[in-house]
Design an enzyme around this catalytic site. Sequence first.
Site, PDB file in Angstrom:
ATOM      1  N   GLY A 153      33.238  20.700  51.886  1.00 16.96           N
ATOM      2  CA  GLY A 153      33.627  21.559  50.768  1.00 16.96           C
ATOM      3  C   GLY A 153      33.436  20.825  49.460  1.00 16.96           C
ATOM      4  O   GLY A 153      33.440  19.585  49.428  1.00 16.96           O
TER       5      GLY A 153
ATOM      6  N   GLN B  81      34.662  18.940  40.691  1.00 16.57           N
ATOM      7  CA  GLN B  81      34.144  17.699  41.295  1.00 16.57           C
ATOM      8  C   GLN B  81      32.740  17.369  40.805  1.00 16.57           C
ATOM      9  O   GLN B  81      32.247  16.269  41.060  1.00 16.57           O
ATOM     10  CB  GLN B  81      34.138  17.803  42.824  1.00 16.57           C
ATOM     11  CG  GLN B  81      35.537  17.903  43.426  1.00 16.57           C
ATOM     12  CD  GLN B  81      35.470  17.949  44.931  1.00 16.57           C
ATOM     13  OE1 GLN B  81      35.319  19.023  45.515  1.00 16.57           O
ATOM     14  NE2 GLN B  81      35.542  16.796  45.569  1.00 16.57           N
TER      15      GLN B  81
ATOM     16  N   CYS C 259      38.264  13.296  50.799  1.00 22.93           N
ATOM     17  CA  CYS C 259      37.758  14.067  49.669  1.00 22.93           C
ATOM     18  C   CYS C 259      36.604  13.303  49.049  1.00 22.93           C
ATOM     19  O   CYS C 259      36.692  12.087  48.866  1.00 22.93           O
ATOM     20  CB  CYS C 259      38.881  14.246  48.652  1.00 22.93           C
ATOM     21  SG  CYS C 259      38.366  15.098  47.153  1.00 22.93           S
ATOM     22  N   LEU C 260      35.539  13.995  48.708  1.00 19.76           N
ATOM     23  CA  LEU C 260      34.373  13.330  48.118  1.00 19.76           C
ATOM     24  C   LEU C 260      34.708  12.703  46.762  1.00 19.76           C
ATOM     25  O   LEU C 260      33.994  11.829  46.299  1.00 19.76           O
ATOM     26  CB  LEU C 260      33.214  14.322  47.962  1.00 19.76           C
ATOM     27  CG  LEU C 260      32.664  14.907  49.278  1.00 19.76           C
ATOM     28  CD1 LEU C 260      31.589  15.951  48.991  1.00 19.76           C
ATOM     29  CD2 LEU C 260      32.120  13.809  50.181  1.00 19.76           C
TER      30      LEU C 260
ATOM     31  N   HIS D  38      42.339  22.908  50.472  1.00 18.48           N
ATOM     32  CA  HIS D  38      41.937  21.661  49.804  1.00 18.48           C
ATOM     33  C   HIS D  38      41.094  21.967  48.551  1.00 18.48           C
ATOM     34  O   HIS D  38      41.355  21.430  47.472  1.00 18.48           O
ATOM     35  CB  HIS D  38      41.134  20.801  50.794  1.00 18.48           C
ATOM     36  CG  HIS D  38      40.603  19.524  50.228  1.00 18.48           C
ATOM     37  ND1 HIS D  38      41.011  18.289  50.671  1.00 18.48           N
ATOM     38  CD2 HIS D  38      39.686  19.288  49.242  1.00 18.48           C
ATOM     39  CE1 HIS D  38      40.373  17.352  49.966  1.00 18.48           C
ATOM     40  NE2 HIS D  38      39.556  17.924  49.109  1.00 18.48           N
ATOM     41  N   GLU D  39      40.115  22.860  48.696  1.00 19.78           N
ATOM     42  CA  GLU D  39      39.203  23.138  47.576  1.00 19.78           C
ATOM     43  C   GLU D  39      39.889  23.925  46.474  1.00 19.78           C
ATOM     44  O   GLU D  39      39.653  23.670  45.288  1.00 19.78           O
ATOM     45  CB  GLU D  39      37.953  23.870  48.064  1.00 19.78           C
ATOM     46  CG  GLU D  39      37.115  23.117  49.098  1.00 19.78           C
ATOM     47  CD  GLU D  39      36.776  21.689  48.722  1.00 19.78           C
ATOM     48  OE1 GLU D  39      36.631  21.404  47.514  1.00 19.78           O
ATOM     49  OE2 GLU D  39      36.688  20.844  49.628  1.00 19.78           O
TER      50      GLU D  39
ATOM     51  N   HIS E  67      41.775  21.789  44.115  1.00 17.63           N
ATOM     52  CA  HIS E  67      40.947  21.182  43.062  1.00 17.63           C
ATOM     53  C   HIS E  67      40.897  22.078  41.823  1.00 17.63           C
ATOM     54  O   HIS E  67      40.869  21.586  40.703  1.00 17.63           O
ATOM     55  CB  HIS E  67      39.504  20.996  43.549  1.00 17.63           C
ATOM     56  CG  HIS E  67      39.275  19.751  44.357  1.00 17.63           C
ATOM     57  ND1 HIS E  67      39.426  18.494  43.846  1.00 17.63           N
ATOM     58  CD2 HIS E  67      38.876  19.583  45.644  1.00 17.63           C
ATOM     59  CE1 HIS E  67      39.136  17.597  44.784  1.00 17.63           C
ATOM     60  NE2 HIS E  67      38.801  18.230  45.891  1.00 17.63           N
TER      61      HIS E  67
HETATM   62 ZN    ZN Z   1      38.270  17.297  47.621  1.00 17.85          ZN
END
Ligand code: ZN
Length: 172
Positions: free
Chosen positions: A45, A50, A93-94, A136-137, A140
């Site tokens: 995701g 991000q 998480c990226l 999670h997304e 953000h």
């Molecule tokens: Zn993330």
Amino acid sequence: MILDIVTYPDPRLKEPCEPVGEITDEIRQLAADMLETMYAAPGVGLAAPQVGRNIRLLVMDAAGKDEPRQPRVLVNPQLELSGDDVCSEKEGCLSVPMGYRADVMRKSRVRLRATDLDGNLIDEEVEDFSAIIMQHECAHLDGMLFIDRISRLRRSLYETRLKKWIKRKSAV
Ligand code: ZN
């Protein structure tokens, strides 16, 4: 095009995002680039903040390793949480450096309302891994990271390691 991923503690990750207005070609291109960036990372995701864009747009793919890709783009997603508390094991998480992972409590089910890139309304019940990715997304988009949901002790241990890591990196 693969985009640069913004990483913690970049303050842009803490800002709540603005709703997407009109779905322009630029938004469609951004979504395509976000999917490419997510697959390249690789991740499951990616939310617009991000990649440095302060808008309510996310991409995801909950397909298993041996399954065909199932890319999804969600515009202005809203979640209603329901179901049981579940432990999302070793969530990562990226945008959280050093590949840090921790267990996070999530809900097993969400009701998703959003639109797709053609402006079609989405209204569906989502469960399991997809529901966890969406939580999670969407966090953000509200300026929250999964490390905001771990214990204070774990968080401070991580912050200490991260500070050392950033110092080492900038010394090179
Ligand atoms: Zn993330």
